[in-house]
Design an enzyme around this catalytic site. Structure first.
Site, mmCIF file in Angstrom:
data_model
loop_
_atom_site.group_PDB
_atom_site.id
_atom_site.type_symbol
_atom_site.label_atom_id
_atom_site.label_comp_id
_atom_site.label_asym_id
_atom_site.label_seq_id
_atom_site.Cartn_x
_atom_site.Cartn_y
_atom_site.Cartn_z
ATOM 1 N N ARG A 189 0.848 -1.198 0.000
ATOM 2 C CA ARG A 189 0.000 0.000 0.000
ATOM 3 C C ARG A 189 0.882 1.246 0.000
ATOM 4 N NH1 ARG A 189 -4.973 1.558 4.060
ATOM 5 N NH2 ARG A 189 -3.440 1.220 5.710
ATOM 6 N N ASP A 469 -3.899 2.775 14.362
ATOM 7 C CA ASP A 469 -3.065 3.344 13.314
ATOM 8 C C ASP A 469 -3.628 4.713 12.971
ATOM 9 O OD1 ASP A 469 -5.305 2.898 11.743
ATOM 10 O OD2 ASP A 469 -4.377 1.390 10.457
#
Length: 564
Positions: A189, A469
């Protein structure tokens, strides 16, 4: 920024496939490129031909990237003025026409369990050895983008692809990769279009962070991955429109041409993690139809995007984040529409992240956490999802057992969900719930602790049994801003409709100040916390972000200026 940053340019169409194989060399960088930081081994990781690729990509893509970001700002101004997102009238033909995405590669046909995480060597080895079908190596939400972290991550992934990656822990334990066929499929990603990579400047401008991440990985690994039928594969984050998807198509096609790869060799899965994107899922698939293999319910960023989109809408306030589950009607509609859309087009419909982690030393709390994971994965497979995400290796057996029991086939493309009929109002209806004092204070704590760790170079932090996160921290940060600015008379959008805790206490800046003042006692000795030395800095940053007249688009934007 360049004064012409917002000027629109057309995206060149992909070149015929036959021309890609003929391109054998990448030009060396011109004097327009500058690296603003140095770490050991950098020259080997960023050789001159790779820098030439970065220059070429930047010049081809940057004008349209700036135009896309300007379109985002215009769209948000429309929402702030009371406008609502909706399906596009100008793309109705794409939604109504009968078309399919390109066939899915063998390595990606069964993706029932995927693990995600940062790109440090230990994580890379553990994730690839975890038994999951795929590992999403994350340069975005779970990596703090210090220059050292970024290069170390690219170095670790390159070593993993060629099979040489190893790691020795401080206690002497050694970590080695399993044989190639016994590893998870690697998917990378890159960072989103909104982020710059300040350490690499072309013609005086920072390169797009996502282009840097994608190009460096592809440069080092594309040929090996292609030879082994393993990609390169990417997860594309935070898209808001089909135009942004088309921009990734242009960037990937450009990189394929420069690297001598066939058109469509690089495959992608798109994270549907913004509210505007859910109204353009067919269009996003169509823009990437030669290479897209699926869409993913990026639920945490999606909740954050809902908050950000409706930051000025007093009738769209959500309860505390622990109550905003996928059972809420607007999230259920999002998930089911994604499944129907993907399966109609021959693409995977991937489920979302289970952010829980094992809770050591408390069997009762751990059992509750695992039960929540099991219920979430059962909901996903029963709805028709083709796979799911976990944040910790211990959750892989839990998720796999449920998908194995209910999905005997590699995927569920045959589950067409023609019973799903989702309207605009279904997708924007707010959920019911409350805001407790504990929920308010937890938002403050999570923001401060996560920011402190991020500033210290750690982008993935366990807090109270959850793997936090940037996406999960953003929910807490955006909620604080919205609650306060819609409620307190000093707020940006106060409309005489104060937001209260469930005990009747008004949510105002006095309550926020009390929570900040009480935080040191709540945290205790911070020496053992990730980023503990930066707690005071993180507290001041959260205070500034929360009091700002406008909700800052992403907390990582101002925080990025404070690293390196």
């Amino acid at each position: 920024m360049s004064p012409t940053a917002a000027a629109a340019t057309s995206i060149p169409p992909p070149r015929p496939a036959g021309r890609f194989a003929a391109v054998a060399a990448v030009p060396r960088p011109s004097v327009g490129l500058a690296l603003t930081e140095r770490v050991a081994g950098q020259e080997r990781l960023l050789p001159a031909p790779l820098l030439g690729l970065l220059v070429s990509l930047h010049r081809a893509i940057e004008p349209e990237r700036r135009a896309c970001l300007a379109a985002r700002r215009e769209r948000q101004a429309f929402f702030d003025a009371g406008g609502l997102p909706d399906f596009r009238a100008d793309t109705a033909a794409i939604r109504q026409d009968d078309w399919k995405v390109a066939p899915i590669p063998r390595a990606l046909r069964d993706r029932r369990v995927e693990i995600t995480g940062p790109t440090d060597p230990k994580m890379v080895i553990n994730a690839l050895n975890s038994g999951a079908q795929c590992y999403m190596a994350d340069f975005e939400d779970s990596t703090a983008p210090t220059w050292r972290n970024l290069l170390a991550g690219q170095r670790a992934l390159a070593a993993a692809v060629d099979g040489t990656l190893a790691y020795t822990a401080g206690d002497g334990r050694q970590y080695r990769l399993r044989p190639y066929d016994d590893r998870a499929v690697l998917i990378v990603r890159p960072r989103g279009w909104h982020l710059d990579e300040k350490h690499v400047r072309v013609d005086g401008e920072p390169i797009a962070a996502g282009l840097f991440d994608m190009a460096v990985f592809a440069w080092h690994n594309a040929r090996t991955l292609t030879a082994n039928d393993r990609g390169p594969y990417f997860y594309l984050p935070k898209l808001q429109s089909m135009e942004e998807a088309a921009l990734w198509e242009a960037a990937l096609a450009h990189a394929e041409a420069m690297l001598g790869l066939p058109h469509g060799q690089m495959k992608v899965t798109v994270l549907v993690e913004t509210l505007p994107a859910v109204f353009e899922m067919d269009e996003i698939l169509h823009a990437l139809k030669d290479r897209v293999v699926g869409l993913n319910c990026g639920r945490w960023d999606y909740i954050f995007s809902y908050l950000k989109t409706f930051r000025a809408h007093a009738d769209k306030v959500l309860p505390e984040r622990g109550q905003v589950t996928m059972a809420q009607p607007f999230l259920k509609a999002y998930s089911e529409l994604l499944i129907r859309t993907c399966h109609h087009r021959g693409a995977h419909a991937m489920g979302g992240m289970a952010a829980q982690i094992p809770i050591a030393g408390d069997e009762t709390a751990n059992a509750r956490a695992m039960a929540r994971v099991s219920a979430d994965k059962l909901r996903e497979v029963a709805a028709g999802h083709d796979g799911t995400w976990v944040a910790h290796p211990a959750l892989i057996p839990v998720a796999r057992s449920i998908f194995d029991a209910h999905m005997p086939t590699p995927n569920q493309h045959h589950v067409l969900r023609q019973d799903v009929h989702v309207t605009r109002d279904d997708l924007i209806r707010p959920s019911e719930g409350t805001i407790t004092r504990a929920g308010f204070e937890n938002n403050v704590e999570v923001c401060v602790r996560y920011l402190a760790a991020w500033l210290d170079g750690n982008g993935c932090v366990p807090i109270h049994g959850m793997m936090e996160d940037a996406a999960t921290a953003e929910i807490a940060r955006a909620q604080l801003w919205q609650w306060l600015h819609l409620s307190d008379p000093r707020g940006r959008h106060a409309e005489g409709r104060p937001v209260h805790l469930d005990d009747g206490t008004a949510i105002d800046f006095a309550l926020f100040e009390q929570a900040l003042a009480a935080l040191p006692g709540r945290l205790g000795d911070t020496a053992a916390l990730p980023g503990g030395a930066r707690i005071a800095e993180a507290t001041a940053l959260l205070d500034a972000l929360t009091r700002a007249c406008h909700l800052v688009e992403f907390l990582t934007l101002p925080a990025y200026a404070r690293i390196d």
